[in-house]
Design a protein around this motif. Sequence first.
Motif, PDB file in Angstrom:
ATOM      1  N   GLN A 117      24.828 -21.145  56.751  1.00  0.00           N
ATOM      2  CA  GLN A 117      24.189 -19.904  56.313  1.00  0.00           C
ATOM      3  C   GLN A 117      22.943 -20.166  55.475  1.00  0.00           C
ATOM      4  O   GLN A 117      21.927 -19.513  55.651  1.00  0.00           O
ATOM      5  CB  GLN A 117      25.173 -19.045  55.530  1.00  0.00           C
ATOM      6  CG  GLN A 117      26.290 -18.496  56.376  1.00  0.00           C
ATOM      7  CD  GLN A 117      27.266 -17.668  55.571  1.00  0.00           C
ATOM      8  OE1 GLN A 117      27.366 -17.776  54.347  1.00  0.00           O
ATOM      9  NE2 GLN A 117      28.018 -16.823  56.263  1.00  0.00           N
ATOM     10  N   SER A 118      23.035 -21.113  54.547  1.00  0.00           N
ATOM     11  CA  SER A 118      21.882 -21.393  53.691  1.00  0.00           C
ATOM     12  C   SER A 118      21.957 -22.815  53.150  1.00  0.00           C
ATOM     13  O   SER A 118      23.032 -23.410  53.088  1.00  0.00           O
ATOM     14  CB  SER A 118      21.797 -20.396  52.529  1.00  0.00           C
ATOM     15  OG  SER A 118      22.877 -20.588  51.647  1.00  0.00           O
ATOM     16  N   ILE A 119      20.785 -23.307  52.760  1.00  0.00           N
ATOM     17  CA  ILE A 119      20.677 -24.636  52.161  1.00  0.00           C
ATOM     18  C   ILE A 119      19.805 -24.507  50.919  1.00  0.00           C
ATOM     19  O   ILE A 119      18.695 -23.982  50.996  1.00  0.00           O
ATOM     20  CB  ILE A 119      20.048 -25.645  53.141  1.00  0.00           C
ATOM     21  CG1 ILE A 119      20.893 -25.747  54.415  1.00  0.00           C
ATOM     22  CG2 ILE A 119      19.887 -27.004  52.483  1.00  0.00           C
ATOM     23  CD1 ILE A 119      20.242 -26.545  55.522  1.00  0.00           C
ATOM     24  N   GLU A 120      20.326 -24.960  49.790  1.00  0.00           N
ATOM     25  CA  GLU A 120      19.594 -24.890  48.526  1.00  0.00           C
ATOM     26  C   GLU A 120      19.712 -26.223  47.807  1.00  0.00           C
ATOM     27  O   GLU A 120      20.613 -27.004  48.087  1.00  0.00           O
ATOM     28  CB  GLU A 120      20.165 -23.784  47.636  1.00  0.00           C
ATOM     29  CG  GLU A 120      20.121 -22.410  48.243  1.00  0.00           C
ATOM     30  CD  GLU A 120      20.912 -21.399  47.419  1.00  0.00           C
ATOM     31  OE1 GLU A 120      21.512 -21.791  46.390  1.00  0.00           O
ATOM     32  OE2 GLU A 120      20.939 -20.234  47.814  1.00  0.00           O
ATOM     33  N   LEU A 121      18.826 -26.438  46.862  1.00  0.00           N
ATOM     34  CA  LEU A 121      18.902 -27.624  46.015  1.00  0.00           C
ATOM     35  C   LEU A 121      19.519 -27.219  44.685  1.00  0.00           C
ATOM     36  O   LEU A 121      19.031 -26.309  44.015  1.00  0.00           O
ATOM     37  CB  LEU A 121      17.512 -28.222  45.788  1.00  0.00           C
ATOM     38  CG  LEU A 121      17.469 -29.481  44.936  1.00  0.00           C
ATOM     39  CD1 LEU A 121      18.152 -30.638  45.673  1.00  0.00           C
ATOM     40  CD2 LEU A 121      16.044 -29.850  44.605  1.00  0.00           C
ATOM     41  N   ASP A 122      20.603 -27.901  44.310  1.00  0.00           N
ATOM     42  CA  ASP A 122      21.239 -27.635  43.031  1.00  0.00           C
ATOM     43  C   ASP A 122      20.397 -28.317  41.951  1.00  0.00           C
ATOM     44  O   ASP A 122      20.280 -29.542  41.936  1.00  0.00           O
ATOM     45  CB  ASP A 122      22.662 -28.191  43.025  1.00  0.00           C
ATOM     46  CG  ASP A 122      23.421 -27.847  41.757  1.00  0.00           C
ATOM     47  OD1 ASP A 122      22.800 -27.402  40.775  1.00  0.00           O
ATOM     48  OD2 ASP A 122      24.654 -28.031  41.755  1.00  0.00           O
ATOM     49  N   PRO A 123      19.788 -27.547  41.035  1.00  0.00           N
ATOM     50  CA  PRO A 123      18.898 -28.155  40.044  1.00  0.00           C
ATOM     51  C   PRO A 123      19.607 -29.051  39.033  1.00  0.00           C
ATOM     52  O   PRO A 123      18.983 -29.927  38.452  1.00  0.00           O
ATOM     53  CB  PRO A 123      18.259 -26.944  39.346  1.00  0.00           C
ATOM     54  CG  PRO A 123      19.153 -25.802  39.634  1.00  0.00           C
ATOM     55  CD  PRO A 123      19.873 -26.102  40.902  1.00  0.00           C
ATOM     56  N   LYS A 124      20.898 -28.871  38.845  1.00  0.00           N
ATOM     57  CA  LYS A 124      21.628 -29.695  37.875  1.00  0.00           C
ATOM     58  C   LYS A 124      22.004 -31.055  38.461  1.00  0.00           C
ATOM     59  O   LYS A 124      21.806 -32.079  37.835  1.00  0.00           O
ATOM     60  CB  LYS A 124      22.883 -28.970  37.400  1.00  0.00           C
ATOM     61  CG  LYS A 124      22.589 -27.733  36.584  1.00  0.00           C
ATOM     62  CD  LYS A 124      23.852 -27.042  36.166  1.00  0.00           C
ATOM     63  CE  LYS A 124      23.507 -25.771  35.408  1.00  0.00           C
ATOM     64  NZ  LYS A 124      24.683 -24.962  35.123  1.00  0.00           N
ATOM     65  N   THR A 125      22.563 -31.059  39.662  1.00  0.00           N
ATOM     66  CA  THR A 125      23.033 -32.312  40.258  1.00  0.00           C
ATOM     67  C   THR A 125      22.013 -32.934  41.204  1.00  0.00           C
ATOM     68  O   THR A 125      22.196 -34.074  41.635  1.00  0.00           O
ATOM     69  CB  THR A 125      24.333 -32.081  41.041  1.00  0.00           C
ATOM     70  OG1 THR A 125      24.071 -31.171  42.120  1.00  0.00           O
ATOM     71  CG2 THR A 125      25.429 -31.538  40.148  1.00  0.00           C
TER      72      THR A 125
END
Length: 173
Positions: free
Chosen positions: A71-79
């Motif tokens: 459905q979606s792909i995002e970058l986790d800013p913490k990890t």
Amino acid sequence: MTQPRRSFQVGTGLFILLGFAALAYLATQTTSIANYTEGDSYALKARFSNIGQLKARAPVKLAGVRIGSVQSIELDPKTLEALVTIGIDSRFDDIPDDSGAAIFTSGLLGDQYVGVQPGGSPVAFKQGDEFILTQSSMQIEDLIGKFLVSGDSSKSPDNNDKPTDDDTDSPSK
């Protein structure tokens, strides 16, 4: 100069029309749009250190059968990992919650998809759960680099092919 016959023009037009229809069919087959309708689904999440060329709407497969899509792909800013949201068709609501997710490639240079490897837990995933076991995409460039570097590692700089005193059988007196 003679004019081309009308039947020749119609035949040529039909041939071109069939060519475009074949191209449209191939385009839908390679983009994973065909043979899958999005119905009721539930969302799961998975974190990967490298997703390669994975794209939204890429298939999600279990035992080779398409059970959903990305459905979606995002970058986790913490990890600093890719957070992939996967939509699983609600017909497949009994996937064990200890299952794994891995990114695979169709063929040698084909599209990438998420493969679900079932676990053995009696408890099933629910809406919003996250895969704990994930395997990132294998990059062909990394594999080639490792092969080139390790290709000569079997040969050591020392010449171990020469027999030593222990290897030769000398007659004892």
